[in-house]
Write a protein that holds these residues in place. Structure first.
Motif, mmCIF file in Angstrom:
data_model
loop_
_atom_site.group_PDB
_atom_site.id
_atom_site.type_symbol
_atom_site.label_atom_id
_atom_site.label_comp_id
_atom_site.label_asym_id
_atom_site.label_seq_id
_atom_site.Cartn_x
_atom_site.Cartn_y
_atom_site.Cartn_z
ATOM 1 N N GLY A 28 -6.611 10.955 -0.408
ATOM 2 C CA GLY A 28 -6.529 11.362 0.992
ATOM 3 C C GLY A 28 -6.075 12.800 1.157
ATOM 4 N N CYS B 95 -10.082 3.973 4.433
ATOM 5 C CA CYS B 95 -9.138 4.014 3.307
ATOM 6 C C CYS B 95 -8.586 2.621 3.046
ATOM 7 N N GLY B 96 -8.302 1.888 4.129
ATOM 8 C CA GLY B 96 -7.837 0.522 3.983
ATOM 9 C C GLY B 96 -8.898 -0.374 3.365
ATOM 10 N N SER C 95 -4.261 0.156 8.201
ATOM 11 C CA SER C 95 -4.546 1.540 7.800
ATOM 12 C C SER C 95 -5.018 2.359 8.989
ATOM 13 N N THR D 56 -3.600 8.116 3.660
ATOM 14 C CA THR D 56 -4.335 7.484 4.763
ATOM 15 C C THR D 56 -4.086 8.227 6.066
ATOM 16 N N ALA E 36 -9.240 6.298 8.788
ATOM 17 C CA ALA E 36 -8.126 5.721 8.037
ATOM 18 C C ALA E 36 -8.424 4.271 7.662
ATOM 19 N N ILE F 109 -4.914 6.319 -3.503
ATOM 20 C CA ILE F 109 -5.338 6.570 -2.121
ATOM 21 C C ILE F 109 -4.624 7.795 -1.560
ATOM 22 N N THR F 110 -3.337 7.938 -1.881
ATOM 23 C CA THR F 110 -2.595 9.116 -1.423
ATOM 24 C C THR F 110 -3.183 10.393 -2.019
ATOM 25 N N ASP G 135 0.843 -1.196 0.000
ATOM 26 C CA ASP G 135 0.000 0.000 0.000
ATOM 27 C C ASP G 135 0.881 1.249 0.000
ATOM 28 N N GLY H 67 -3.594 5.897 10.618
ATOM 29 C CA GLY H 67 -4.418 7.059 10.942
ATOM 30 C C GLY H 67 -4.107 7.635 12.308
#
Length: 331
Positions: free
Chosen positions: A103, A77-78, A208, A45, A74, A99-100, A39, A212
């Motif tokens: 986020g 997000c996972g 994730s 995240t 977070a 995802i980055t 990831d 967070g």
């Protein structure tokens, strides 16, 4: 305490205080990678956990609520990463970068959207108190190390406890050993009845969530001061990914890795005071351009990544199936 010793103690103190978010990010990524998933969305995240945890903590005036919300936000997000890469078999590298981007975009969208309604941390006294230093009895009175190691806020101690607990979980529990099997050879694990889908989803969400918590820490460390151009995370997510390799996928070694990277990260702030306090031995620190100090953490990150690709050490903790999507019908 003499002035030079005081400066040196503060230097050590800030190595721990400022860089503990790296530990959360690294341990969370280790959990994710032990499930066989790579990831690259750690930065995004952590940003999601940071902003939602902070806003919830301020609204409820509670450190515990902030921690819970940052973990859950977070964790979502996972879950998104798991949905795309585990269920839909999307490319893990592309998904992580997405995802980055998502986020960080969400972080600035929410922050700028609140505008003048952005809550000040000073208005949540319980949150401020919860992030204040807790001096451990007797240990905090030790010379130098007492202040540097045993006089920190609750989230520092929690980060170390999480790292140790994850290490114990991965090495001494049946579920943890099964997780490692999933990361090494999901086909073999599947053949003996391990629910690959469940294990991946649960641990991608949990890992994730731990990331967070690191984001929430950074929000509190920055006193909740939102800037429209800079994110609280400030590249820590990318460094955490490199720290996983440095720590050889070992959560306890991640503590040492955090301190090593933290040394270089803190040096950019304390190079002047250290040179002034110890002119005979450290005076040369003043001759180094400040731009180099700022680049040092990222240069070390690059060196670790290059070195790890050249030097394939025996006994590596890297999961054999890392980054490979598992499709049951192909086993």
């Amino acid at each position: 305490m003499s002035e030079p010793i005081h400066v040196f103690t503060l230097f050590l103190f800030n190595i721990v205080l400022v860089n503990i978010p790296l530990l959360y990010g690294t341990v969370g990524e280790i959990v994710v990678e032990k499930a066989g998933s790579l990831d690259l969305g750690v930065e995004g995240t952590m940003a999601v956990g940071a902003i939602f945890g902070y806003l919830a903590g301020c609204a409820a005036n509670s450190l515990l609520v902030g921690l819970a919300v940052s973990f859950l936000a977070a964790g979502l997000c996972g879950m998104l990463f798991a949905l795309l890469t585990v269920s839909l078999q999307a490319n893990q590298n592309v998904t992580g970068l997405t995802i980055t981007t998502f986020g960080l975009g969400l972080y600035f969208f929410v922050g700028k959207g609140l505008g003048a309604d952005w809550p000040a941390m000073t208005g949540a006294d319980a949150l401020v108190k919860g992030f204040s230093a807790i001096e451990l009895p007797l240990l905090s009175r030790l010379p130098i190390l007492g202040k540097a190691v045993f006089s920190h806020n609750l989230l520092v101690y929690l980060g170390i406890a999480v790292a140790v607990l994850v290490w114990w979980y991965l090495n001494f529990t049946k579920t943890g050993l099964r997780l490692r099997a999933v990361g090494e050879n999901p086909g073999a694990a599947d053949s003996v009845g391990v629910n690959i889908l469940l294990y991946k989803y649960v641990h991608l969400i949990a890992g994730s969530g731990i990331m967070g918590l690191g984001g929430f820490y950074m929000a509190l460390y920055m006193s909740g001061s939102f800037e429209g151009s800079n994110c609280w995370i400030n590249g820590y997510g990318w460094i955490a990914i490199a720290l996983v390799i440095f720590a050889n996928w070992n959560p306890v070694m991640a503590i040492l890795g955090t301190l090593v990277f933290g040394f270089f990260n803190t040096l950019q702030i304390y190079s002047g005071p250290l040179a002034g306090a110890f002119p005979a031995s450290l005076g040369w620190l003043n001759s180094i351009p400040p731009q180099l100090y700022k680049a040092l953490p990222f240069l070390i990150t690059a060196i670790v990544l290059v070195g790890s690709s050249i030097w394939k050490r025996e006994g590596s903790g890297q999961p054999a199936a890392l980054g490979l999507n598992y499709f049951r019908e192909e086993r």
